[in-house]
Structure formats: structure tokens, C-alpha cells
Design an enzyme around this catalytic site. Structure first.
Site, short mmCIF file in Angstrom:
data_model
loop_
_atom_site.label_atom_id
_atom_site.label_comp_id
_atom_site.label_asym_id
_atom_site.label_seq_id
_atom_site.Cartn_x
_atom_site.Cartn_y
_atom_site.Cartn_z
N LYS A 137 0.82 -1.22 0.00
CA LYS A 137 0.00 0.00 0.00
C LYS A 137 0.85 1.27 0.00
CE LYS A 137 -0.82 0.14 5.04
NZ LYS A 137 -0.32 1.48 5.34
N ASP A 138 2.14 1.16 0.34
CA ASP A 138 3.03 2.32 0.31
C ASP A 138 3.67 2.54 -1.06
OD1 ASP A 138 2.62 2.90 2.99
OD2 ASP A 138 4.32 1.68 3.66
N ARG A 144 -8.13 8.60 3.08
CA ARG A 144 -9.07 7.55 2.69
C ARG A 144 -9.93 7.14 3.89
NH1 ARG A 144 -8.89 2.32 3.86
NH2 ARG A 144 -6.77 2.53 4.68
N ARG A 145 -9.28 6.89 5.01
CA ARG A 145 -10.03 6.50 6.20
C ARG A 145 -10.88 7.66 6.71
NH1 ARG A 145 -4.63 3.76 8.49
NH2 ARG A 145 -4.90 1.64 7.67
N ARG A 192 0.27 10.70 13.03
CA ARG A 192 1.46 10.23 12.33
C ARG A 192 2.31 9.39 13.26
NH1 ARG A 192 4.07 12.60 8.39
NH2 ARG A 192 5.09 10.58 8.40
N ARG A 207 1.61 5.37 17.18
CA ARG A 207 0.19 5.71 17.05
C ARG A 207 -0.64 5.04 18.14
NH1 ARG A 207 -0.95 4.69 10.82
NH2 ARG A 207 1.04 3.57 10.87
N CYS A 226 -1.12 7.85 -2.54
CA CYS A 226 -1.69 7.15 -1.39
C CYS A 226 -2.50 8.10 -0.52
CB CYS A 226 -0.58 6.49 -0.57
SG CYS A 226 0.60 7.63 0.16
#
Length: 312
Positions: A83-84, A131-132, A149, A155, A242
Site C-alpha cells: 500500500k506504500d 481515505r479512512r 502520524r 500511534r 496514497c
């Protein structure tokens, strides 16, 4: 001829190291005669932790330094969260292998409220992903989204130190690090589609390094590769990095002959959106991704994204 030594480049976070060590262990089992060495590197995304990802650009933040090291011969391959990965790689590099995808979903962690539905109005929810954010606000416009971040452990710690009611993280990363017990709810795909390639690992290598390519072939998982080919083609067609509010998820159906792709394009506040899906021959996975993207852009997605780009 097989190489005597392979140098794997990796970021230094706990998750990145787990992923690199996992690939290293697989290689050692398959090629016991080869010496496998890990080389830790720091990427731009690791250095800049006080600015939202969307403001520093979404493409290659966690891959560029590793890719430069590969091109210069300092490392032989790099292990990434797929995904990165940008949809376009630097000339001379290739995705040599894509591993079998594990749970692609997003996890809510809320020790007090447990589920998205139970969060009170105004609840503070941490995430670094547009996106989230967009999908959460579509479902719960009353939430307050806080930019979050840092590495996974950072996190998780900020859930307490920044007085958050919940945070949202990828299920795969939590499971890989043995932190699945922290998850209080796995969000439904109806509420939160994942990022492109979420849950799969990408192994990147030099295109002309045939020995390394051959050694990595056993790590490829063809159904995952087909599914993410559709997802990455979708993302490339909408020209999104992304950090664009796009969710997309592809699966190869049980017959093995078809791919189903589901996607959503949203405004940042979740109030405007286009959702659609497509099913077609698995041999045409990338073409299906392009077709779905064009259809959704024409149905209002382009206008949504144009507004987003104009405001940033």
C-alpha cells in the site's frame, strides 16, 4: 547461477523490520546456501513526522531512498507494504514478488467504546489517512478526525497521550506484530474499503537482476497479484497517490477465472461520493481496474477529485 549473498533494504520501524525478517526467513529456508543480510535505511516519510502526509506528497515517501540504494547496487531488494508503493516505479526497478495477502481491512481500536457505532458524537478519532477520514465521516459525520502520524507503536501510544477516543490502523500490521488483541472492531468493507494493496507485501528488485528475480519467484501469490493489479490500475487511472480519498478492493473469485473490484471515490468530508464495482476475466485484471476508474470518474469522481486538488 545463484547469488551467494542477498542484501535486503528495509525501513527501521518495528513493522518494516518484521516484514523484512519474514522475507529473509523465507529466503533462508528456500535458499539455505545464500547469506541474507538486512540493511536498515531511513526514508523521507520516516523523517517528517510533524506534518500530515497529504501536505508532503503521497508518492514514494517510504520507498525513494530504498529504491535509490537498489539502483546504485547498495542493496539487492527491498521489502515494502504494497500500500506504500507508487503505481509507477523508477526505471530499472520491478515488483519481483507480491506475497499472499492477509487481512486487508482496517481496525478500530477504542478501549472505551469498542465499535464505530458506539462512539459518541464529537468523538476524537486518529488517523493519518485521507481515505479512512473520508469514509469514517461518510458513515459518522459527527466525528472529529485528528491527524495521527508515526509508526504503529507510536500511534498506539498516542491513543492515550493525545486523549483520543479511537484510532484506525491496518489489521495486517497489528496482526504481524502480535497486537491483534488491541483491535476492538474490524471495520466492515461496506463502511471502509482498504488502500490499494493493503495486506500484501511487495518485494522490489532491479529488473536486470535475473538471479535475484529467480530466487524471489516462489514468494509470488498469483491470486493476490491479479487482485492488486486491478487495484493499482484503478489508482493509476484516477491519478491518485496514497493520500487521496479512494478505497478499492479486488478479489479473485473462487473459480479463479474472474476478478471482482469494488471502489469508492469520496470528498474529504465524506459528503460527496461515487461507489461502483466490476467483475470480469482475471486475465484482464488491469483492464478492469482502468474501466472501473473511467466509469467512476465520468459519474462524478473527476469533479470530486478536481475540487480536492484545487483546495490543496
Amino acid at each position: 547461477m545463484t547469488k551467494k549473498k542477498l542484501v535486503i533494504g528495509t525501513r527501521g520501524s518495528k513493522l518494516a523490520l518484521w516484514q523484512a525478517r519474514h522475507v529473509a526467513d523465507c529466503l533462508r529456508e528456500c535458499c539455505p546456501e545464500v547469506v541474507i543480510e538486512l540493511k536498515n535505511m531511513v526514508t523521507t516519510g520516516d523523517k517528517i513526522l510533524d506534518v500530515p502526509l497529504a501536505k508532503i506528497g503521497g508518492k514514494g515517501l517510504f520507498t525513494k531512498e530504498l529504491e535509490n540504494a537498489m539502483l546504485s547496487g547498495g542493496i539487492d531488494l527491498a521489502v515494502h507494504s504494497l500500500k506504500d508503493m507508487p503505481t509507477e516505479l523508477p526505471a530499472g526497478l520491478i515488483l519481483a514478488a507480491i506475497t499472499e495477502r492477509v487481512d486487508p481491512g482496517d481496525a478500530l481500536i477504542s478501549p472505551r467504546y469498542k465499535t464505530l457505532a458506539n462512539l459518541p458524537a464529537g468523538a476524537r478519532v486518529g488517523t493519518s489517512s485521507l481515505r479512512r477520514k473520508a469514509q469514517l465521516l461518510k458513515k459518522r459525520p459527527d466525528l472529529t478526525i485528528i491527524d495521527l502520524r508515526g509508526n504503529l507503536d507510536t500511534r498506539l501510544r498516542k491513543l492515550t497521550t493525545e486523549n483520543l477516543d479511537a484510532i484506525v490502523l491496518a489489521v495486517a500490521g497489528l496482526n504481524r506484530l502480535g497486537w491483534s488483541e488491541q483491535i476492538t472492531e474490524i471495520l466492515s468493507m461496506d463502511d471502509c474499503l482498504p488502500a490499494v494493496g493493503q495486506g500484501a507485501l511487495a518485494i522490489e528488485a532491479r529488473k536486470d537482476d535475473q538471479e535475484t528475480m529467480a530466487m524471489l519467484e516462489f514468494l509470488n501469490h498469483p491470486p493476490t497479484r491479479l487482485a492488486v493489479a486491478a487495484e493499482r490500475a484503478f489508482l493509476k487511472e484516477v491519478e491518485g497517490g496514497c493520500q487521496v480519498p479512494i478505497g478499492v478492493y479486488g478479489i479473485v473469485l473462487p473459480s479463479g477465472n474472474e476478478v471482482r473490484l469494488k471502489a469508492v471515490i469520496l470528498s474529504l468530508d465524506g459528503k460527496e461520493g461515487v461507489a461502483d464495482s466490476i467483475t470480469g476475466p482475471s486475465r484482464e485484471a488491469a483492464a478492469l481496474g482502468c474501466t472501473l476508474a473511467r466509469r467512476m470518474l465520468a459519474a462524478g469522481g473527476r469533479e470530486i477529485l478536481d475540487k480536492l486538488f484545487q483546495s490543496t
